[in-house]
Design an enzyme around this catalytic site. Structure first.
Site, PDB file in Angstrom:
ATOM      1  N   GLY A 224       0.768  -1.239   0.000  1.00  0.00           N
ATOM      2  CA  GLY A 224       0.000   0.000   0.000  1.00  0.00           C
ATOM      3  C   GLY A 224       0.794   1.280   0.000  1.00  0.00           C
ATOM      4  O   GLY A 224       0.206   2.366   0.102  1.00  0.00           O
ATOM      5  N   GLU A 265       4.477  -6.355   1.668  1.00  0.00           N
ATOM      6  CA  GLU A 265       3.942  -6.837   0.388  1.00  0.00           C
ATOM      7  C   GLU A 265       3.712  -5.698  -0.595  1.00  0.00           C
ATOM      8  O   GLU A 265       2.585  -5.451  -1.013  1.00  0.00           O
ATOM      9  CB  GLU A 265       2.608  -7.545   0.619  1.00  0.00           C
ATOM     10  CG  GLU A 265       2.698  -8.781   1.476  1.00  0.00           C
ATOM     11  CD  GLU A 265       1.329  -9.324   1.862  1.00  0.00           C
ATOM     12  OE1 GLU A 265       1.271 -10.430   2.374  1.00  0.00           O
ATOM     13  OE2 GLU A 265       0.314  -8.617   1.641  1.00  0.00           O
ATOM     14  N   PRO A 266       4.755  -4.992  -0.975  1.00  0.00           N
ATOM     15  CA  PRO A 266       4.556  -3.870  -1.893  1.00  0.00           C
ATOM     16  C   PRO A 266       4.236  -4.352  -3.308  1.00  0.00           C
ATOM     17  O   PRO A 266       4.834  -5.314  -3.785  1.00  0.00           O
ATOM     18  CB  PRO A 266       5.928  -3.177  -1.872  1.00  0.00           C
ATOM     19  CG  PRO A 266       6.888  -4.292  -1.588  1.00  0.00           C
ATOM     20  CD  PRO A 266       6.157  -5.230  -0.651  1.00  0.00           C
ATOM     21  N   GLY A 267       3.266  -3.720  -3.937  1.00  0.00           N
ATOM     22  CA  GLY A 267       2.991  -3.962  -5.351  1.00  0.00           C
ATOM     23  C   GLY A 267       3.396  -2.727  -6.140  1.00  0.00           C
ATOM     24  O   GLY A 267       4.477  -2.659  -6.723  1.00  0.00           O
ATOM     25  N   ARG A 304      -7.089   1.777 -15.153  1.00  0.00           N
ATOM     26  CA  ARG A 304      -7.063   2.552 -13.909  1.00  0.00           C
ATOM     27  C   ARG A 304      -7.719   3.934 -14.027  1.00  0.00           C
ATOM     28  O   ARG A 304      -8.442   4.340 -13.100  1.00  0.00           O
ATOM     29  CB  ARG A 304      -5.634   2.667 -13.374  1.00  0.00           C
ATOM     30  CG  ARG A 304      -5.023   1.310 -13.009  1.00  0.00           C
ATOM     31  CD  ARG A 304      -3.694   1.430 -12.282  1.00  0.00           C
ATOM     32  NE  ARG A 304      -3.878   1.869 -10.931  1.00  0.00           N
ATOM     33  CZ  ARG A 304      -3.719   3.089 -10.499  1.00  0.00           C
ATOM     34  NH1 ARG A 304      -3.318   4.042 -11.299  1.00  0.00           N
ATOM     35  NH2 ARG A 304      -3.935   3.387  -9.240  1.00  0.00           N
ATOM     36  N   CYS A 334     -15.318   1.444 -27.474  1.00  0.00           N
ATOM     37  CA  CYS A 334     -16.645   2.026 -27.630  1.00  0.00           C
ATOM     38  C   CYS A 334     -17.375   2.050 -26.296  1.00  0.00           C
ATOM     39  O   CYS A 334     -18.170   1.168 -25.959  1.00  0.00           O
ATOM     40  CB  CYS A 334     -17.428   1.258 -28.691  1.00  0.00           C
ATOM     41  SG  CYS A 334     -16.762   1.635 -30.301  1.00  0.00           S
TER      42      CYS A 334
HETATM   43  C1  PLP Z   1      -2.927  -5.808  -3.577  1.00  0.00           C
HETATM   44  C2  PLP Z   1      -2.258  -6.291  -2.377  1.00  0.00           C
HETATM   45  C3  PLP Z   1      -1.013  -5.776  -2.000  1.00  0.00           C
HETATM   46  C4  PLP Z   1      -0.288  -4.684  -2.759  1.00  0.00           C
HETATM   47  O1  PLP Z   1      -0.875  -3.429  -2.708  1.00  0.00           O
HETATM   48  P1  PLP Z   1      -0.104  -2.178  -3.356  1.00  0.00           P
HETATM   49  O2  PLP Z   1      -0.998  -1.035  -3.120  1.00  0.00           O
HETATM   50  O3  PLP Z   1       0.083  -2.475  -4.808  1.00  0.00           O
HETATM   51  O4  PLP Z   1       1.199  -2.050  -2.646  1.00  0.00           O
HETATM   52  C5  PLP Z   1      -0.402  -6.330  -0.888  1.00  0.00           C
HETATM   53  N1  PLP Z   1      -0.986  -7.318  -0.168  1.00  0.00           N
HETATM   54  C6  PLP Z   1      -2.191  -7.827  -0.500  1.00  0.00           C
HETATM   55  C7  PLP Z   1      -2.768  -8.917   0.302  1.00  0.00           C
HETATM   56  C8  PLP Z   1      -2.863  -7.333  -1.606  1.00  0.00           C
HETATM   57  O5  PLP Z   1      -4.068  -7.838  -1.921  1.00  0.00           O
END
Ligand code: PLP
Length: 407
Positions: A224, A265-267, A304, A334
């Site tokens: 997050g 858990e960074p995305g 997004r 469309c």
């Molecule tokens: C989506 C998700 C993340 C990553 O969130 P980001 O905002 O991309 O960092 C981490 N942990 C879990 C369980 C998620 O579902």
């Protein structure tokens, strides 16, 4: 915001010419830089980075992320399998599904990944099936409302995710009854969280709960971290989060009596800024009210803006110094399909290449074939070289699983 014409010395125009448009481009160095930044920020604690695979799950990317020292968080059994194909071992993967059947949990246990349970019924089934034989993690819903908007806020009390912190007594009852070996507690509050204080608040919920679980090995704080999408955006100061949360974590471990690992858990933080969606201008259309720029892409490739009202910065790669005009950049789907509304861009003409920034996270992985359009190719730039990591789809791909019938 920088408007790069090159990635690691490789020209974006050349890449677009070589691989065609629309094209997803990823700067591998940027991804590695982000991993290193997190490792430095949390240098004072035993850290494991579990990259949120769902942000961008192409095998080439997963391989690079592993090489850079990060492990994986998977939210589906398919993501688990992609991680394994990219070279991760089961022990490196945490599996954090939401609302799946117990059969999928059993498959994950068979593969040997760490399972993260997010409901009381699953916890009970898990206890009945495995007793104390399989170590497990529990996802807590901390009842914290935070995140860029409600769609990406997942830790509040009305969210479907996790087991409510108010149900801790029921959790403890099941753990006791079946002797479940709980080795981790997890929370993920949401996406685009700016303030270190939110991570600390979540941490405090975990710390309090953790005292009830004597066999813990780690606490997982989820992802997050916010990154800058708009030129005026602030990004999470991960050094500050590392300092504040790291300190609180060490104090907790002292109290707990044992050094635990801290998992993240960074995305977005790892891959968002590394990604660029390069598109070509198909039409410049003036109406009595707006100047539209139409491009060879749309919400089918990057949803997004339409799904989250997300801002993605856009620049004209082909004409970096031309006079500025205001344009609304739209896709070819469309459906109302706006990629950027009322943007200042250097004069755009048909054929110009536009670059949509911050396209690394939740770009390709959320792409679809809507309007029977094909998904773009993906290219990873690494050590000054361009690697095609996914071929552009062909028309045959749309037909692959269809069954022709004669009526
Ligand atoms: C989506 C998700 C993340 C990553 O969130 P980001 O905002 O991309 O960092 C981490 N942990 C879990 C369980 C998620 O579902």
């Amino acid at each position: 915001m920088l408007k790069p014409t090159h990635i690691q010395g490789v020209s974006l125009e050349d890449l677009a010419a070589q691989f065609g448009t629309p094209l997803y481009l990823y700067d591998g160095e940027k991804i590695v830089h982000q991993i290193n930044a997190l490792q430095q920020a949390f240098a004072a604690v035993p850290l494991r980075i579990k990259y949120a695979t769902k942000a961008l799950s192409s095998l080439g990317i997963l391989r690079l992320i592993r090489k850079a020292g990060a492990e994986l968080d998977a939210v589906s059994i398919e993501e688990v399998k992609l991680g394994l194909l990219a070279g991760s071992t089961p022990a490196e993967i945490i599996y954090t599904p939401s609302g799946v059947s117990f059969a999928e949990i059993q498959e994950a246990v068979q593969i040997g990944v760490m399972v993260n349970l997010d409901s009381l019924p699953l916890l009970e089934r898990f206890g009945q099936t495995y007793g104390s034989t399989v170590p497990v993690c529990i996802r807590i819903n901390p009842h914290i409302l935070a995140g860029g908007n409600l769609k990406i806020s997942v830790g509040h009390k009305d969210s479907k995710f996790g087991i409510s912190i108010e149900q801790l007594p029921q959790i403890l009852e099941l753990v006791q009854q079946y002797q479940i070996k709980v080795v981790g507690l997890h929370l993920h509050t949401g996406s685009d969280i700016l303030d270190a204080s939110v991570f600390l608040k979540g941490g405090n919920v975990l710390f309090d709960a953790a005292l009830h679980f004597p066999e813990l090995k780690f606490l997982d704080f989820g992802g997050g971290f916010k990154v800058g999408y708009h030129p005026n955006d602030k990004a999470t100061d991960v050094a500050e989060v590392g300092r504040i949360v790291g300190e609180a974590f060490q104090a907790f471990c002292a109290k707990y009596g044992r050094q635990l690992e801290l998992w993240l858990e960074p995305g977005k933080f790892l891959v968002s800024e590394a990604g660029y969606l390069v598109v070509k201008t198909t039409v410049v259309k003036e109406t009595p009210t707006l100047n539209f720029v139409g491009v060879d892409s749309g919400l089918n490739h990057l949803i997004r803006p339409m799904m989250y009202d997300a801002y993605h910065h856009i620049y004209n790669l082909s004409n970096p110094t031309g006079a500025l005009h205001t344009y609304t950049i739209v896709g070819y789907i469309c459906e109302t399909d706006t990629l950027g509304s009322q943007r200042e861009l250097n004069t755009v003409k048909e054929g110009d290449l536009l670059v949509i920034q911050n396209a690394g996270a939740y770009g390709f992985t959320m792409a679809s074939n809507y309007n029977a359009r094909l998904r773009p190719a993906e290219v990873l730039v690494w050590e000054g070289k361009a690697f095609l990591i996914r071929e552009r789809e062909r028309f045959e791909d749309l037909l692959r699983n269809q069954v022709t019938i004669d009526l």
